[in-house]
Structures are given as C-alpha cells and as structure tokens.
Design an enzyme around this catalytic site. Sequence first.
Site, PDB file in Angstrom:
ATOM      1  N   THR A 173       1.013  -1.059  -0.002  1.00  0.00           N
ATOM      2  CA  THR A 173       0.097   0.055   0.075  1.00  0.00           C
ATOM      3  C   THR A 173       0.852   1.280   0.079  1.00  0.00           C
ATOM      4  O   THR A 173       0.795   1.952  -0.782  1.00  0.00           O
ATOM      5  CB  THR A 173      -0.890   0.101   1.292  1.00  0.00           C
ATOM      6  N   LYS A 223      -7.857  -0.711  -5.198  1.00  0.00           N
ATOM      7  CA  LYS A 223      -7.794  -1.717  -4.376  1.00  0.00           C
ATOM      8  C   LYS A 223      -9.225  -2.542  -4.590  1.00  0.00           C
ATOM      9  O   LYS A 223     -10.230  -2.398  -3.970  1.00  0.00           O
ATOM     10  CB  LYS A 223      -7.870  -1.509  -2.865  1.00  0.00           C
ATOM     11  N   SER A 269     -10.243  -7.058   2.069  1.00  0.00           N
ATOM     12  CA  SER A 269     -10.838  -7.452   3.490  1.00  0.00           C
ATOM     13  C   SER A 269     -10.217  -6.684   4.636  1.00  0.00           C
ATOM     14  O   SER A 269      -9.044  -6.467   4.774  1.00  0.00           O
ATOM     15  CB  SER A 269     -10.539  -8.798   3.629  1.00  0.00           C
ATOM     16  N   ASP A 278      -6.415   0.523   3.203  1.00  0.00           N
ATOM     17  CA  ASP A 278      -5.728   0.436   2.008  1.00  0.00           C
ATOM     18  C   ASP A 278      -6.414   1.234   1.055  1.00  0.00           C
ATOM     19  O   ASP A 278      -5.941   2.275   0.277  1.00  0.00           O
ATOM     20  CB  ASP A 278      -5.493  -0.913   1.374  1.00  0.00           C
ATOM     21  N   GLU A 303      -3.780  -2.141  -6.409  1.00  0.00           N
ATOM     22  CA  GLU A 303      -3.032  -3.058  -5.416  1.00  0.00           C
ATOM     23  C   GLU A 303      -3.780  -4.414  -5.151  1.00  0.00           C
ATOM     24  O   GLU A 303      -4.840  -4.330  -5.078  1.00  0.00           O
ATOM     25  CB  GLU A 303      -2.960  -2.319  -4.024  1.00  0.00           C
ATOM     26  N   GLY A 304      -2.940  -5.616  -5.190  1.00  0.00           N
ATOM     27  CA  GLY A 304      -3.391  -6.759  -4.971  1.00  0.00           C
ATOM     28  C   GLY A 304      -3.950  -6.947  -3.459  1.00  0.00           C
ATOM     29  O   GLY A 304      -3.654  -5.985  -2.695  1.00  0.00           O
ATOM     30  N   GLY A 346      -2.663  -9.462  -0.340  1.00  0.00           N
ATOM     31  CA  GLY A 346      -1.738 -10.480  -0.116  1.00  0.00           C
ATOM     32  C   GLY A 346      -0.578 -10.579  -1.193  1.00  0.00           C
ATOM     33  O   GLY A 346      -0.401  -9.675  -2.238  1.00  0.00           O
TER      34      GLY A 346
END
Length: 234
Positions: free
Chosen positions: A18, A39, A43, A56, A117-118, A120
């Site tokens: 992030t 994003k 979660s 994030d 952004e992924g 994990g």
Amino acid sequence: MSARSLFVTGTDTGIGKTLASAALLHALRARGLRATGMKPVASGCARTAAGWRNDDALSLQAASDPCPAYTDVNPYPLPEPTAPQLAARAAGVTVALDVLLAAHGRLAARCDVVVVEGAGGWLAPLADGLEHAGLARALDAEVVLVVGLRLGCLNHARLTARAVAADGARLAGWIGSTVDPDFDRRAGYLGLVAEALPVPCWGVLPHRPAPDPREAAAALRLPDERAAPARAAQ
Ligand SMILES: Nc1ncnc2c1ncn2[C@@H]1O[C@H](COP(=O)(O)OP(=O)(O)O)[C@@H](O)[C@H]1O
Ligand SMILES: [Mg+2]
C-alpha cells in the site's frame, strides 16, 4: 485511448504494497500524469456512514488525482480481516471479474495510469475462481513487485517473479521496502535481489516510523518511458 495500468503485488502481506502503491501515485503525479489507485478486493473494513471502508483503499484514494469514487477504487469492501475468499463467503458476496473491469474502466477513463494493489501475495487468490494473474492479464497491466526487505525475501522475490512469468503476466519492475530497520545485511540482500530479478529496481523505500507516501515517492526512480502512458502514440 485507455490508461496504462500497474499491478502492485508483493512478497507477502504487510510488507509495504500500500505504501509503495501510494508512493507510485505521488511519483506519477509529480511527473504530470493523472494517476488513480484501485484496491479491487479488500478484506478488513470499518463501517462508516458512507458504507464499508478499507484503510488501503482510503490511502490509495487519498493519493489519487483526480479523486475517484470510493466504490470504483474498491468495488468489494469485505468486512472481515481475513483471506478475501473467506471474507467474501462470510459476507455472502460473489466477486465478479466484470464488476472489477467496469470499475477499472471508469477510473481509466479519467486518468493516465491506474495503480492496482492486489491482496496479499501473488498466489493468494483474489476470490473464488479469480487469481491475481487473471485480473492483471484482463487489465493488460504491468506487474510491479514490492519486496519487503527482511529474512526470506530473496526466496519470496524469486518465487513471485517465476510465478508472474509462468502465469503469463509481465513483470516490469520491483520496489524495495525497508520494513525491518534491524535487518542485517540489507545492502547485501538488495544486491542479491537485484541480481535475481529480471527487471529493474524502481527504488527502495526507506524505513520511517510513520511512513508518508508523498515522501516515499522521492525514493522512486521511474524512467521517463515508465512514467509516460504506454499507448500515447496510438
Ligand atoms: N518502508 C517502510 N518503513 C516503515 N514502515 C513500513 C514501510 N513499509 C511498510 N511499512 C509499514 O508496514 C505496515 C504494512 O505496510 P503496508 O503498505 O500496509 O503493507 P501491505 O500493503 O503489503 O500489506 C504498515 O504499518 C506500514 O506503515
Ligand atoms: Mg495493502
């Protein structure tokens, strides 16, 4: 003309994706580009008057210009702070690729670069039936690998680079993140990671007790061609 997309993945969770994504947004904006964060699946959210919000996604929204709608930055805010698949099941939500693509399309229509952004690391599924690779390929995004500089990072960096290539996605660069200020041999590891990865380093984010993405952006060195929209000539 559609925007270029950068897909930020990392050697693990909690290693600076992030921060690096927000720093990339500031770095791109400092080069005169309109840059927006996304994003797609998040979660761990807090309930607010406006709806579920994820830290994030809020960081990426704050680093974006033009400022995007939260619902486009983060189409799937999943309350539980756990693996996205579990969080989606707990919320009774089915994550759909076409919903993500539509939100991305709205962001891309208003900017030059979308920084995605992924969730994990690369092989952590984004949702049932949806891998990071599938989304990155669908967005025709270039992948940027954030390497959290700590013990084990060489293995994770090499594994991730192999997996990205095996999945038919394009790794474009990597960013070091100094998550552990006490990491011995940091410089030595940086050299080994640089030798092992087939793409250039875009910078190393220094350790700060409370990192500021705008300041972190100063550590990024984006070659000019990387800062320019990839399809500008078409
Ligand atoms: N370079 C850094 N220096 C100091 N703290 C960092 C650095 N990079 C990340 N952190 C801290 O580590 C935690 C995880 O960073 P974050 O960017 O949220 O990681 P990720 O997105 O990979 O989960 C945050 O508290 C963040 O402030
Ligand atoms: Mg993150």
